[in-house]
Design an enzyme around this catalytic site. Sequence first.
Site, mmCIF file in Angstrom:
data_model
loop_
_atom_site.group_PDB
_atom_site.id
_atom_site.type_symbol
_atom_site.label_atom_id
_atom_site.label_comp_id
_atom_site.label_asym_id
_atom_site.label_seq_id
_atom_site.Cartn_x
_atom_site.Cartn_y
_atom_site.Cartn_z
ATOM 1 C CB SER A 139 -0.940 -0.034 1.280
ATOM 2 O OG SER A 139 -0.070 0.365 2.246
ATOM 3 C CB CYS A 140 -0.085 4.986 -0.536
ATOM 4 S SG CYS A 140 -1.506 4.742 0.472
ATOM 5 C CG ASN A 141 -0.292 5.086 4.592
ATOM 6 O OD1 ASN A 141 0.166 6.137 4.794
ATOM 7 N ND2 ASN A 141 -1.714 4.872 4.615
ATOM 8 N NE ARG A 168 -6.820 8.600 0.357
ATOM 9 C CZ ARG A 168 -7.049 7.348 0.662
ATOM 10 N NH1 ARG A 168 -7.518 7.094 1.816
ATOM 11 N NH2 ARG A 168 -7.013 6.467 -0.216
ATOM 12 C CG HIS A 194 -0.669 0.867 8.039
ATOM 13 N ND1 HIS A 194 -1.625 1.078 8.992
ATOM 14 C CD2 HIS A 194 -1.142 1.127 7.054
ATOM 15 C CE1 HIS A 194 -2.561 1.703 8.397
ATOM 16 N NE2 HIS A 194 -2.368 1.669 6.902
ATOM 17 C CG HIS A 220 -1.833 8.569 3.824
ATOM 18 N ND1 HIS A 220 -3.205 8.599 3.903
ATOM 19 C CD2 HIS A 220 -1.827 7.822 2.613
ATOM 20 C CE1 HIS A 220 -3.701 7.703 3.059
ATOM 21 N NE2 HIS A 220 -2.744 7.192 2.096
ATOM 22 C CD GLN A 302 -4.339 9.969 -1.411
ATOM 23 O OE1 GLN A 302 -3.265 10.712 -0.532
ATOM 24 N NE2 GLN A 302 -5.196 10.666 -1.861
HETATM 25 P P1 NAD Z 1 -10.583 3.126 -7.799
HETATM 26 O O1 NAD Z 1 -11.973 2.517 -7.399
HETATM 27 O O2 NAD Z 1 -10.148 4.481 -8.090
HETATM 28 O O3 NAD Z 1 -10.364 2.185 -9.406
HETATM 29 C C1 NAD Z 1 -10.971 1.229 -9.441
HETATM 30 C C2 NAD Z 1 -11.272 1.127 -10.903
HETATM 31 O O4 NAD Z 1 -11.810 -0.254 -11.112
HETATM 32 C C3 NAD Z 1 -12.596 1.983 -11.171
HETATM 33 O O5 NAD Z 1 -12.337 2.655 -12.327
HETATM 34 C C4 NAD Z 1 -13.688 1.044 -11.222
HETATM 35 O O6 NAD Z 1 -14.653 1.220 -12.156
HETATM 36 C C5 NAD Z 1 -13.076 -0.324 -11.697
HETATM 37 N N1 NAD Z 1 -13.763 -1.473 -11.760
HETATM 38 C C6 NAD Z 1 -14.813 -1.822 -10.892
HETATM 39 N N2 NAD Z 1 -14.983 -2.946 -10.724
HETATM 40 C C7 NAD Z 1 -14.195 -3.804 -11.405
HETATM 41 C C8 NAD Z 1 -14.001 -5.185 -12.100
HETATM 42 N N3 NAD Z 1 -14.799 -6.143 -11.617
HETATM 43 N N4 NAD Z 1 -12.978 -5.262 -12.849
HETATM 44 C C9 NAD Z 1 -11.923 -4.390 -13.207
HETATM 45 N N5 NAD Z 1 -12.244 -3.038 -12.949
HETATM 46 C C10 NAD Z 1 -13.364 -2.735 -12.044
HETATM 47 O O7 NAD Z 1 -9.426 2.133 -6.877
HETATM 48 P P2 NAD Z 1 -8.044 2.675 -6.653
HETATM 49 O O8 NAD Z 1 -7.920 3.691 -5.849
HETATM 50 O O9 NAD Z 1 -7.405 2.918 -7.870
HETATM 51 O O10 NAD Z 1 -7.390 1.364 -6.127
HETATM 52 C C11 NAD Z 1 -7.177 0.363 -6.810
HETATM 53 C C12 NAD Z 1 -6.264 -0.652 -5.905
HETATM 54 O O11 NAD Z 1 -4.993 -0.074 -5.683
HETATM 55 C C13 NAD Z 1 -6.615 -1.121 -4.515
HETATM 56 O O12 NAD Z 1 -6.106 -2.520 -4.135
HETATM 57 C C14 NAD Z 1 -6.186 -0.189 -3.395
HETATM 58 O O13 NAD Z 1 -6.293 -0.578 -2.258
HETATM 59 C C15 NAD Z 1 -4.861 -0.019 -4.414
HETATM 60 N N6 NAD Z 1 -4.313 1.385 -3.807
HETATM 61 C C16 NAD Z 1 -5.030 2.567 -3.740
HETATM 62 C C17 NAD Z 1 -4.394 3.562 -3.215
HETATM 63 C C18 NAD Z 1 -5.326 4.952 -3.309
HETATM 64 O O14 NAD Z 1 -5.086 5.882 -2.514
HETATM 65 N N7 NAD Z 1 -6.205 5.355 -4.163
HETATM 66 C C19 NAD Z 1 -3.024 3.682 -2.862
HETATM 67 C C20 NAD Z 1 -2.482 2.432 -3.028
HETATM 68 C C21 NAD Z 1 -2.893 1.390 -3.535
#
Ligand code: NAD
Length: 339
Positions: A139-141, A168, A194, A220, A302
């Site tokens: 993860s980001c953190n 955040r 974490h 964060h 993040q």
């Molecule tokens: P998000 O919701 O912004 O993006 C996910 C995308 O997937 C959306 O566009 C959604 O429409 C699409 N989607 C929905 N159902 C789907 C399916 N069945 N198959 C394929 N695509 C589908 O999410 P995100 O923030 O980009 O998070 C994605 C991953 O990255 C997660 O595991 C999250 O924990 C991780 N992550 C997120 C962050 C953050 O802060 N946003 C940081 C680090 C890691």
Amino acid sequence: MIRVGVNGYGTIGRRVADAVKKQGDMELAGVTKTKPDYKSMVAEKKGIPVYAVDMKSLEAFRAAGASVRGTLNDLLQRVDVMVDAAPEDTGAAYKPVYQQASVKTIFQGGAGDMLAEASFVAQCNFDEAKGKRTVQVVSCNTTALCRVISAVDKGVGVARARAVLARRATDPDDVKRGPIDAVVPDPTTLPSHHGPDVQQVLKGLNIVTMAFKVPTTHMHLHSLILSLKKQGARREDVLAALEAAPRTQMVDGKSGFKSTAAIIDFARDMGRPRNDVYEATVWRDSVTVVDGEAYMFVAVDQEAIVVPENIDAIRAVHGGYTKEQSMALTDASLGIAHR
Ligand code: NAD
């Protein structure tokens, strides 16, 4: 050329897709979308092939007259490595789909626990991911904690790490989960996940973490306390270790960096795409050593910090690169000062 696909075109997926396009040794074969919308329109404008996630979504694209090349299964036939950036907890369901297509996969931190053969932070354990079929970018953190703690450990040794994370509430485009009007222990039970996540990368590290959510969408902020191994280690020793660390930038309050907003504003002024801050950001003036313990504030974007790790993870699983080669290519392409 390493042929890369991105499943899930949201906060992380769009950034990783754009970063893949910047690599001279990678080709972005396509991204998936659940439905046609402005994000799929922008992808098309950028020349990125768009695929529907399944047959139902393919029909939605066709009914809307939107450009679509096929489904995820078609995209899987055209890639060497798939980056899974679909919503949290979908990783377990997608894993067999990727395996059946014999495609190497990079999962994100939230995709599910213990999904992959290795957890990944490029500067800490690139070699562990080499040749693996599945790797999980943490993860980001966790990425920020690993970068900063491993850097200080390299310089003066870290016997013990303690961190309090102000998280955040949600991402800027998420109108369903925020902004919140509360400070939320996340979770109320301690410690938070974490610490164990960091231990997946920095094995054997003594670390305890706690976290709470705050009403903001940008970045964060970690309050980090590190017990130092080196007898008599001074503030200057810790600063030297941090200044030498890859993907870590140092800022000062006296230069105007009074908040996370200033860090995002700086990235905006520097012309970073989407204001992205790929580096863990340490306040130089916060770094203090008292009784053998180093204290510091670290800010984490993040939305962006895991982007370089995804690019390096692609090269690690594909093979043919050292950590140094991959990180140098990634940093040059994203405008990160390379150390
Ligand atoms: P998000 O919701 O912004 O993006 C996910 C995308 O997937 C959306 O566009 C959604 O429409 C699409 N989607 C929905 N159902 C789907 C399916 N069945 N198959 C394929 N695509 C589908 O999410 P995100 O923030 O980009 O998070 C994605 C991953 O990255 C997660 O595991 C999250 O924990 C991780 N992550 C997120 C962050 C953050 O802060 N946003 C940081 C680090 C890691």
